[in-house]
Design an enzyme around this catalytic site. Sequence first.
Site, PDB file in Angstrom:
ATOM      1  N   GLN A  14      18.407  -5.518  87.831  1.00  0.00           N
ATOM      2  CA  GLN A  14      17.699  -6.537  88.615  1.00  0.00           C
ATOM      3  C   GLN A  14      16.517  -5.955  89.387  1.00  0.00           C
ATOM      4  OE1 GLN A  14      20.164  -8.852  91.297  1.00  0.00           O
ATOM      5  NE2 GLN A  14      18.403  -9.557  92.447  1.00  0.00           N
ATOM      6  N   GLU A  71      22.530  -8.950  82.629  1.00  0.00           N
ATOM      7  CA  GLU A  71      22.686 -10.413  82.603  1.00  0.00           C
ATOM      8  C   GLU A  71      21.306 -11.059  82.587  1.00  0.00           C
ATOM      9  OE1 GLU A  71      22.831 -12.669  85.775  1.00  0.00           O
ATOM     10  OE2 GLU A  71      21.379 -11.213  86.481  1.00  0.00           O
ATOM     11  N   GLY A 144      25.414  -1.760  89.445  1.00  0.00           N
ATOM     12  CA  GLY A 144      26.078  -1.241  88.261  1.00  0.00           C
ATOM     13  C   GLY A 144      25.156  -1.004  87.077  1.00  0.00           C
ATOM     14  N   THR A 145      24.142  -1.882  86.915  1.00  0.00           N
ATOM     15  CA  THR A 145      23.311  -1.791  85.712  1.00  0.00           C
ATOM     16  C   THR A 145      22.310  -0.635  85.809  1.00  0.00           C
ATOM     17  OG1 THR A 145      23.523  -4.181  85.456  1.00  0.00           O
ATOM     18  CG2 THR A 145      21.830  -3.108  84.141  1.00  0.00           C
ATOM     19  N   ASN A 207      15.235   0.528 100.490  1.00  0.00           N
ATOM     20  CA  ASN A 207      14.765  -0.782 100.943  1.00  0.00           C
ATOM     21  C   ASN A 207      14.582  -0.830 102.444  1.00  0.00           C
ATOM     22  OD1 ASN A 207      14.360  -2.115  98.572  1.00  0.00           O
ATOM     23  ND2 ASN A 207      16.457  -2.879  98.414  1.00  0.00           N
ATOM     24  N   ASN A 229       8.739  -5.515  97.041  1.00  0.00           N
ATOM     25  CA  ASN A 229       8.294  -5.027  95.731  1.00  0.00           C
ATOM     26  C   ASN A 229       6.780  -4.958  95.624  1.00  0.00           C
ATOM     27  OD1 ASN A 229      10.875  -4.617  94.823  1.00  0.00           O
ATOM     28  ND2 ASN A 229      11.074  -6.657  93.928  1.00  0.00           N
ATOM     29  N   GLU A 255       1.323  17.523  84.802  1.00  0.00           N
ATOM     30  CA  GLU A 255       0.916  18.321  85.971  1.00  0.00           C
ATOM     31  C   GLU A 255       1.707  17.945  87.217  1.00  0.00           C
ATOM     32  OE1 GLU A 255      -3.670  19.515  85.909  1.00  0.00           O
ATOM     33  OE2 GLU A 255      -3.332  17.391  85.548  1.00  0.00           O
TER      34      GLU A 255
END
Length: 451
Positions: A14, A71, A144-145, A207, A229, A255
């Site tokens: 996600q 998902e 988890g992903t 975050n 983001n 480099e």
Amino acid sequence: MGSRGEIIQIHIGQAGVQIANACWELYCLEHGILSNGRLMTKPCDDSFLTFFEFSGQDPCVQPRLVMIDSEPTVIDEIRTGAYRNLFHPDTLISGKDDSGSNFARGYNLMASELLDRAMNAIRRVADRCRSLRGFLVFRAIGGGTGSGLGTRIMEKLVEDFGKKMTIIEFLVYPSPSISPVIVEPYNALLATHFSMDCADVSFIVDNEALYDICANTLNVPAPTYTNLNRILGQVVASFTATQRFSGQSNVSFQELQTNLVPYPRIHYPLINYAPLVPITNSQFVNMSTAQLTSQCFQMSTQMVRCNPAHGKYMACVLLYRGDIAPNEINTTLENIKRTKSFKFVDWSPTGFKIGVSSMPPVYVPKGDLAPASRACVAISNNTNIRIAWCRLVNKFDKLYQRRAFVYHYVGEGLEEGNFYEASENICQLVHDYLEVDATAPTSARGSDQAD
């Protein structure tokens, strides 16, 4: 293509996919590419082909990327969103089931469903490259992903493409105090342990540091992931500018590693960005090179929480963009060296590597950042990043002492011994940084031996 070669970006999970939105929105603005992939004007050279390739109908391009999530929700937003015609459908890979915020499930079950599809998509993009330079991977390691499936993809990249490819990753790392998932420390430590040898350079972003920038610097009271983001997008766009535009002094992908990583394991540099000025304060920001550089060494512009003043610098890469004269950079660095405002390790007393791209930064309309004519990203390998790892090990140990939730991981095919190994490995990493920090000047070392 010149001597540059191409770079493929891989966005996993996600967070990785949401970051893709912010990055590619900016790349398109910077290169004059419409949301459907059409080039608005003829590019002055072909350096944009590092990240884009021509698609079937000229003059249209598509990104060299693959997005993967276990998902469909977040990738479906892209399939139907403003940039749906930019991305090739074959590069958007989603499963039907989420990874339950469990590293083991992502690493085993999700990988059995998605790893082959993901790697086939990556190989197809790679086959269309003339001289592939490396991969830029975006993932969070608290869920988890990004942690589990992301680690399997990293391992497979090394296996299939060999160590001669540079792999650089942006890792969204669990925040010190905000924790949406109680098992984040498990996921993050296991992911770091299993994939430590796969990446050449890993930038940690937390975050909380981004929330602080929004709240304290940009006056954004209740930031969403889009706000966070977009800051990260601006950092990534400046970090990649010397890859995407020809300039007087480019720092190649290889480099970066050569300059930043003295020992293979010590590859987690800090990243800072300037200028961070709220859109409300000014219509346009014009900072001198000295001001930009100095802002790039303040904790308020740092993407992860730790105090570099308590550590030593091993290396620093400064990537400038905009109309910046080389002599201004030299003067600024001379001042820094003269005032000894930074503690460098003694075997690297003045480790600055400079990149300049004359292309000024571009800003997303209605964003939080005031537009500026120049920007700078400072990437520095500092021994105090170990504090971030210490925090994580402590949280991991608290959970693991009670064996909390361990059965969830064992039930998904992880061995309990892996927990112990992961904790040991990260403790060793902290120790590696301490050892670098402790390297005394040779004179002092001589007297130690006499004791």
